[in-house]
Design a protein around this motif. Sequence first.
Motif, PDB file in Angstrom:
ATOM      1  N   GLU A   1      -1.921  65.946  26.055  1.00 56.06           N
ATOM      2  CA  GLU A   1      -1.854  65.194  27.408  1.00 56.06           C
ATOM      3  C   GLU A   1      -1.678  66.545  28.589  1.00 56.06           C
ATOM      4  O   GLU A   1      -0.926  67.396  28.274  1.00 56.06           O
ATOM      5  CB  GLU A   1      -0.358  64.509  27.019  1.00 56.06           C
ATOM      6  CG  GLU A   1      -0.455  63.439  26.136  1.00 56.06           C
ATOM      7  CD  GLU A   1       0.705  62.678  26.166  1.00 56.06           C
ATOM      8  OE1 GLU A   1       0.904  61.703  25.572  1.00 56.06           O
ATOM      9  OE2 GLU A   1       1.684  63.315  26.582  1.00 56.06           O
ATOM     10  N   LEU A   2      -2.212  66.017  29.584  1.00 56.43           N
ATOM     11  CA  LEU A   2      -1.993  66.721  30.965  1.00 56.43           C
ATOM     12  C   LEU A   2      -1.038  65.668  31.692  1.00 56.43           C
ATOM     13  O   LEU A   2      -1.397  64.771  32.238  1.00 56.43           O
ATOM     14  CB  LEU A   2      -3.350  66.818  31.720  1.00 56.43           C
ATOM     15  CG  LEU A   2      -3.455  67.649  32.901  1.00 56.43           C
ATOM     16  CD1 LEU A   2      -2.956  68.853  32.870  1.00 56.43           C
ATOM     17  CD2 LEU A   2      -4.628  67.390  33.655  1.00 56.43           C
ATOM     18  N   TRP A   3       0.184  66.229  32.264  1.00 56.59           N
ATOM     19  CA  TRP A   3       1.036  65.666  32.790  1.00 56.59           C
ATOM     20  C   TRP A   3       1.094  65.821  34.273  1.00 56.59           C
ATOM     21  O   TRP A   3       1.118  67.029  34.571  1.00 56.59           O
ATOM     22  CB  TRP A   3       2.658  65.980  32.242  1.00 56.59           C
ATOM     23  CG  TRP A   3       2.788  65.426  31.006  1.00 56.59           C
ATOM     24  CD1 TRP A   3       1.946  64.910  29.965  1.00 56.59           C
ATOM     25  CD2 TRP A   3       4.067  65.031  30.327  1.00 56.59           C
ATOM     26  NE1 TRP A   3       2.540  64.565  28.808  1.00 56.59           N
ATOM     27  CE2 TRP A   3       4.029  64.502  29.115  1.00 56.59           C
ATOM     28  CE3 TRP A   3       5.474  65.021  30.595  1.00 56.59           C
ATOM     29  CZ2 TRP A   3       5.056  64.120  28.367  1.00 56.59           C
ATOM     30  CZ3 TRP A   3       6.527  64.560  30.224  1.00 56.59           C
ATOM     31  CH2 TRP A   3       6.281  64.176  28.682  1.00 56.59           C
ATOM     32  N   MET A   4       1.334  64.786  35.089  1.00 56.59           N
ATOM     33  CA  MET A   4       1.294  64.889  36.572  1.00 56.59           C
ATOM     34  C   MET A   4       2.509  64.200  36.968  1.00 56.59           C
ATOM     35  O   MET A   4       2.320  63.091  36.822  1.00 56.59           O
ATOM     36  CB  MET A   4      -0.208  64.294  37.122  1.00 56.59           C
ATOM     37  CG  MET A   4      -1.322  65.134  36.684  1.00 56.59           C
ATOM     38  SD  MET A   4      -2.786  64.392  37.186  1.00 56.59           S
ATOM     39  CE  MET A   4      -3.194  63.545  35.781  1.00 56.59           C
ATOM     40  N   GLY A   5       3.602  64.750  37.410  1.00 60.62           N
ATOM     41  CA  GLY A   5       4.901  64.087  37.961  1.00 60.62           C
ATOM     42  C   GLY A   5       5.730  64.905  37.844  1.00 60.62           C
ATOM     43  O   GLY A   5       5.772  66.206  37.874  1.00 60.62           O
TER      44      GLY A   5
ATOM     45  N   TYR B   1       7.114  57.018  38.511  1.00 67.08           N
ATOM     46  CA  TYR B   1       6.131  56.979  37.644  1.00 67.08           C
ATOM     47  C   TYR B   1       5.569  58.385  36.824  1.00 67.08           C
ATOM     48  O   TYR B   1       6.095  59.405  37.691  1.00 67.08           O
ATOM     49  CB  TYR B   1       4.664  56.356  38.279  1.00 67.08           C
ATOM     50  CG  TYR B   1       4.314  56.961  39.550  1.00 67.08           C
ATOM     51  CD1 TYR B   1       3.403  58.050  39.492  1.00 67.08           C
ATOM     52  CD2 TYR B   1       4.746  56.561  40.762  1.00 67.08           C
ATOM     53  CE1 TYR B   1       3.141  58.692  40.747  1.00 67.08           C
ATOM     54  CE2 TYR B   1       4.317  56.986  41.856  1.00 67.08           C
ATOM     55  CZ  TYR B   1       3.333  58.168  41.936  1.00 67.08           C
ATOM     56  OH  TYR B   1       3.142  58.845  42.835  1.00 67.08           O
ATOM     57  N   LEU B   2       4.670  58.319  35.881  1.00 64.49           N
ATOM     58  CA  LEU B   2       4.302  59.697  35.490  1.00 64.49           C
ATOM     59  C   LEU B   2       2.807  59.208  35.293  1.00 64.49           C
ATOM     60  O   LEU B   2       2.298  58.406  34.569  1.00 64.49           O
ATOM     61  CB  LEU B   2       5.084  59.881  34.047  1.00 64.49           C
ATOM     62  CG  LEU B   2       4.448  61.333  33.464  1.00 64.49           C
ATOM     63  CD1 LEU B   2       4.565  62.293  34.103  1.00 64.49           C
ATOM     64  CD2 LEU B   2       5.431  61.172  32.041  1.00 64.49           C
ATOM     65  N   VAL B   3       1.903  60.239  35.474  1.00 65.86           N
ATOM     66  CA  VAL B   3       0.334  60.084  35.287  1.00 65.86           C
ATOM     67  C   VAL B   3      -0.021  61.179  34.147  1.00 65.86           C
ATOM     68  O   VAL B   3       0.413  62.298  34.346  1.00 65.86           O
ATOM     69  CB  VAL B   3      -0.267  60.327  36.427  1.00 65.86           C
ATOM     70  CG1 VAL B   3      -1.762  60.098  36.409  1.00 65.86           C
ATOM     71  CG2 VAL B   3       0.188  59.583  37.594  1.00 65.86           C
ATOM     72  N   LYS B   4      -0.674  60.683  33.370  1.00 69.33           N
ATOM     73  CA  LYS B   4      -1.256  61.749  32.203  1.00 69.33           C
ATOM     74  C   LYS B   4      -2.511  61.593  32.236  1.00 69.33           C
ATOM     75  O   LYS B   4      -3.208  60.374  32.179  1.00 69.33           O
ATOM     76  CB  LYS B   4      -0.448  61.335  30.940  1.00 69.33           C
ATOM     77  CG  LYS B   4       1.035  61.480  30.929  1.00 69.33           C
ATOM     78  CD  LYS B   4       1.349  61.198  29.394  1.00 69.33           C
ATOM     79  CE  LYS B   4       2.799  61.154  29.471  1.00 69.33           C
ATOM     80  NZ  LYS B   4       3.401  60.897  28.072  1.00 69.33           N
ATOM     81  N   VAL B   5      -3.362  62.666  31.894  1.00 67.21           N
ATOM     82  CA  VAL B   5      -4.721  62.568  30.949  1.00 67.21           C
ATOM     83  C   VAL B   5      -4.236  62.588  29.443  1.00 67.21           C
ATOM     84  O   VAL B   5      -3.501  63.664  28.934  1.00 67.21           O
ATOM     85  CB  VAL B   5      -5.467  63.729  31.307  1.00 67.21           C
ATOM     86  CG1 VAL B   5      -6.882  63.512  30.720  1.00 67.21           C
ATOM     87  CG2 VAL B   5      -5.919  63.404  32.685  1.00 67.21           C
ATOM     88  N   LEU B   6      -4.582  61.446  28.715  1.00 69.10           N
ATOM     89  CA  LEU B   6      -4.245  61.493  27.375  1.00 69.10           C
ATOM     90  C   LEU B   6      -5.458  61.469  26.385  1.00 69.10           C
ATOM     91  O   LEU B   6      -6.469  60.756  26.903  1.00 69.10           O
ATOM     92  CB  LEU B   6      -3.408  60.135  27.008  1.00 69.10           C
ATOM     93  CG  LEU B   6      -3.117  60.118  25.492  1.00 69.10           C
ATOM     94  CD1 LEU B   6      -1.603  59.219  25.350  1.00 69.10           C
ATOM     95  CD2 LEU B   6      -4.069  59.362  24.464  1.00 69.10           C
TER      96      LEU B   6
END
Length: 395
Positions: free
Chosen positions: A35-39, A82-87
């Motif tokens: 996962e790449l986390w954005m937030g 919110y939290l945005v991810k690349v999963l």
Amino acid sequence: MYKLGNVIQNYAWGSKTAMTALFGISNPDDQPQAELWMGAHPNGCSRIVCDGESRLLSDVIEQSPETVLGRYTCDQYGELPYLVKVLSAAKPLSIQVHPKKSAAEEGFHRENLAGIPLNAAERNYKDPNHKPEMVYALTNYKAMNGFRVINEMVELFEQANCPTLSDDVQALKANPTPIQLAAFFREVISLTGEKKQSAIAELMENIGSKGLSTDAKAIFELIAGFATEYPSDVGLFAPLMLNVIELEAGEAMYLDAETPHAYLEGTGIEVMASSDNVLRAGLTPKFMDVEELLKNTRFEPIPAQHLKLKGQVKDNKVSYNVPVDDFKVEVITLTDKPQTEFVRSAEIIMCLQGKLTLESEGQEINLIAGESAFIPYSSRQYSYKGTGKAVRTFN
């Protein structure tokens, strides 16, 4: 506006190659990049450069919440909601349910009073928030989501031919109601000892049986794959009970609270309320609290054809309407003609393909695929242009 420095989570189920293939993200240590986390979540907070200093996004928000988030978000949530991810999954994730908000608030308070540490293995509620989710597929993406309609479930169990569970299957067939489904689900996920061993042995013995329907063959192949990782896990029965859905790149689905689900394979953008509350139901060596899981599960079958989200297309955007206020998502097709956005809340925008240029009050940020930016409420408006696609998250 700020370019984001994001955290990669190296969970064991992650792909070692997908993020490199899609975004050119290096993986010199050959680690799973799940996962790449954005937030601003504390378990993987993004960083920004502010006044020449690298800072946690959460610290910047905490210092000036109304300026960064806007008054509405600040009053309603008090944080980035919110939290945005690349999963990117190479192996199945655990089957899980997320509580609704009122249950999360009550459970978080209860476990705090009980003195259970936040990092304890037996802790169910890490925060007082719900965790609705939306997935936008970047590659072919396979998942389980929600209970099958009961007649489908019964047919699959009958083809699985597990004598150990035959009485329970027949009871569900005779009384196909949410109450009986709850009783059946409880029985399956509570299997222990010799009964569990017998049921799993019967299931595995019949996987290659002749005369199976086409649908059953595909489901049993999935179960066989699960068994290589979790040979004695009650989650092996999950594909018989839950919808198995495959998204093509560019398709999306929503996962509501109290709905059992699991991501199985593929890479996508996952947007969720900022929460880490998970109640597990199988395909995991981790703690499972069956009673708490059952209290937080809605036993309502969902026809598989209702699972995909239909985006609303307007000009160069596809907007996905989700039934929560925590986040909204748009996928943008970029052109070299600048488009203006008026900022209603803090935003995260990520370049999915090609190149993206953002401009606001003379400041310019250039992003390539895999890179993202944070746009505070105080920006008020910005323009974007580029080639390829981007995903925009706001609330």
